[in-house]
Design an enzyme around this catalytic site. Sequence first.
Site, PDB file in Angstrom:
ATOM      1  N   GLN A 178       0.825  -1.222   0.000  1.00  0.00           N
ATOM      2  CA  GLN A 178       0.000   0.000   0.000  1.00  0.00           C
ATOM      3  C   GLN A 178       0.856   1.268   0.000  1.00  0.00           C
ATOM      4  OE1 GLN A 178      -3.250  -0.272  -0.379  1.00  0.00           O
ATOM      5  NE2 GLN A 178      -3.655  -2.386   0.224  1.00  0.00           N
ATOM      6  N   SER A 193       2.887  -5.181  -5.120  1.00  0.00           N
ATOM      7  CA  SER A 193       1.859  -5.890  -5.884  1.00  0.00           C
ATOM      8  C   SER A 193       1.349  -5.007  -7.025  1.00  0.00           C
ATOM      9  CB  SER A 193       0.708  -6.232  -4.931  1.00  0.00           C
ATOM     10  OG  SER A 193      -0.317  -6.888  -5.628  1.00  0.00           O
ATOM     11  N   THR A 231       7.945 -19.903 -15.955  1.00  0.00           N
ATOM     12  CA  THR A 231       8.075 -19.013 -17.110  1.00  0.00           C
ATOM     13  C   THR A 231       7.556 -17.629 -16.763  1.00  0.00           C
ATOM     14  OG1 THR A 231       7.780 -20.909 -18.555  1.00  0.00           O
ATOM     15  CG2 THR A 231       7.459 -18.740 -19.556  1.00  0.00           C
ATOM     16  N   CYS A 313      -9.838  -8.737   2.135  1.00  0.00           N
ATOM     17  CA  CYS A 313      -9.327 -10.103   2.302  1.00  0.00           C
ATOM     18  C   CYS A 313     -10.037 -10.825   3.426  1.00  0.00           C
ATOM     19  CB  CYS A 313      -7.839 -10.091   2.598  1.00  0.00           C
ATOM     20  SG  CYS A 313      -6.934  -9.054   1.481  1.00  0.00           S
TER      21      CYS A 313
HETATM   22  N1  PMP Z   1       0.004  -6.992   1.840  1.00  0.00           N
HETATM   23  C1  PMP Z   1      -0.885  -5.986   1.925  1.00  0.00           C
HETATM   24  C2  PMP Z   1      -0.606  -4.852   2.852  1.00  0.00           C
HETATM   25  C3  PMP Z   1      -2.034  -5.995   1.133  1.00  0.00           C
HETATM   26  O1  PMP Z   1      -2.904  -4.987   1.222  1.00  0.00           O
HETATM   27  C4  PMP Z   1      -2.256  -7.082   0.258  1.00  0.00           C
HETATM   28  C5  PMP Z   1      -3.498  -7.155  -0.593  1.00  0.00           C
HETATM   29  N2  PMP Z   1      -4.700  -6.946   0.111  1.00  0.00           N
HETATM   30  C6  PMP Z   1      -1.293  -8.114   0.198  1.00  0.00           C
HETATM   31  C7  PMP Z   1      -0.183  -8.023   1.009  1.00  0.00           C
HETATM   32  C8  PMP Z   1      -1.458  -9.295  -0.718  1.00  0.00           C
HETATM   33  O2  PMP Z   1      -1.208  -8.903  -2.033  1.00  0.00           O
HETATM   34  P1  PMP Z   1      -1.630  -9.792  -3.311  1.00  0.00           P
HETATM   35  O3  PMP Z   1      -3.095  -9.622  -3.486  1.00  0.00           O
HETATM   36  O4  PMP Z   1      -0.833  -9.203  -4.435  1.00  0.00           O
HETATM   37  O5  PMP Z   1      -1.214 -11.196  -3.013  1.00  0.00           O
END
Ligand code: PMP
Length: 365
Positions: A178, A193, A231, A313
Amino acid sequence: MIYLDNAATTKPCAECIRAVNETMENTFGNASSLHKLGTSSIMLISRARTAVLRGMSLGKNQLEGNVLFTSGATESNNTALLGINLRNGKIVTTSMEHPSQAKVINKLEERGHEVIRLSPKDHDDFEKAIADAVDEKTALVSCMAVNNETGFCVDVKRLYNAVKAKNPKTLVHIDAVQGFLKIPLDGDLISVSGHKVHATKGIGALYIKKGVTLSPLLLGGGQQNDLRSGTEPVELIAGFEAAINAYEYKRELFEILKAQLLERLSAVQDVKINSNEKCLPNIVNFSVRGVRSEIMLHSLEEADICVSSGSACSKGKTSGVLKAFGVSDKDADCAVRVSMCADNTEEEIELLCDKIAQTVKNIRR
Ligand code: PMP
């Protein structure tokens, strides 16, 4: 639709979509192939590595580290935390981490590592508190740069320097999902990400500082210097590069929108703001007491407004992370997270606030 859930994921930008399409058309070669299509892919990947490095704003010697492309930050965090040699060392971390970090740390704890977890609510100077917890036995400090639920922001450069001053051998891992492209970063290992910065899902990266050794999580064909077999997804990497190059963090716009949101929320009775002045302005977390998050989310959805409770999540489950910020369980049950991107406008915030006020009126009637 009013999309205010950018901490969960962002819409791929036009530049990213174009780059993905162009790469699928023209640069689809396997980077391990010896012919010219393979070479084009290698060149594309190498250019994208530089874009990731520059995006991290690491300061001097910034281009010296390695960048592994991964499937996302979950893989980056797992690769970093399971790949380093911790010997029998201690781990210092926080209680505000994302599950893709926290669950790996739990596993390491089960394997016998001593883990110290600090909460922002207990420390005025969080960076100093983390460094103070480091001693000669600390093998790792792992901390997120910006919290995904509240926007709480760590001064990563200061943290890095303070930890190294205490113990130069302690490795510092930063989950910068973030914070990437928003604040300057530092660390021995940094996870980012793509889908949080207007690239596609399925692509992420792990920065590895020069001199840091890592055992791979994925074994196989030996791609990426044997550190991450598989790959390389050139099209996703090209999209990530294009999104990084196009990204602009509009801090002033977010400050205006956040001020507007807080002003309007102050007129609604019994609203508690969970994001404080240490938070980046693009994420605002608040609890509308007496209206459970689920009810609020569905009511907003009726008006075509997308926000989140805590983090996407946790799928609507009460967020344990908010406790690290001193939010009670009751308030966490009513937490709403508004997370903005550069496309959001004052009109959208106005409509969001109208709908929140109306929902509160209907429910508390
Ligand atoms: N770390 C943080 C602080 C996140 O906000 C997220 C995504 N919610 C992730 C890790 C996981 O990232 P990804 O969806 O790319 O696996």
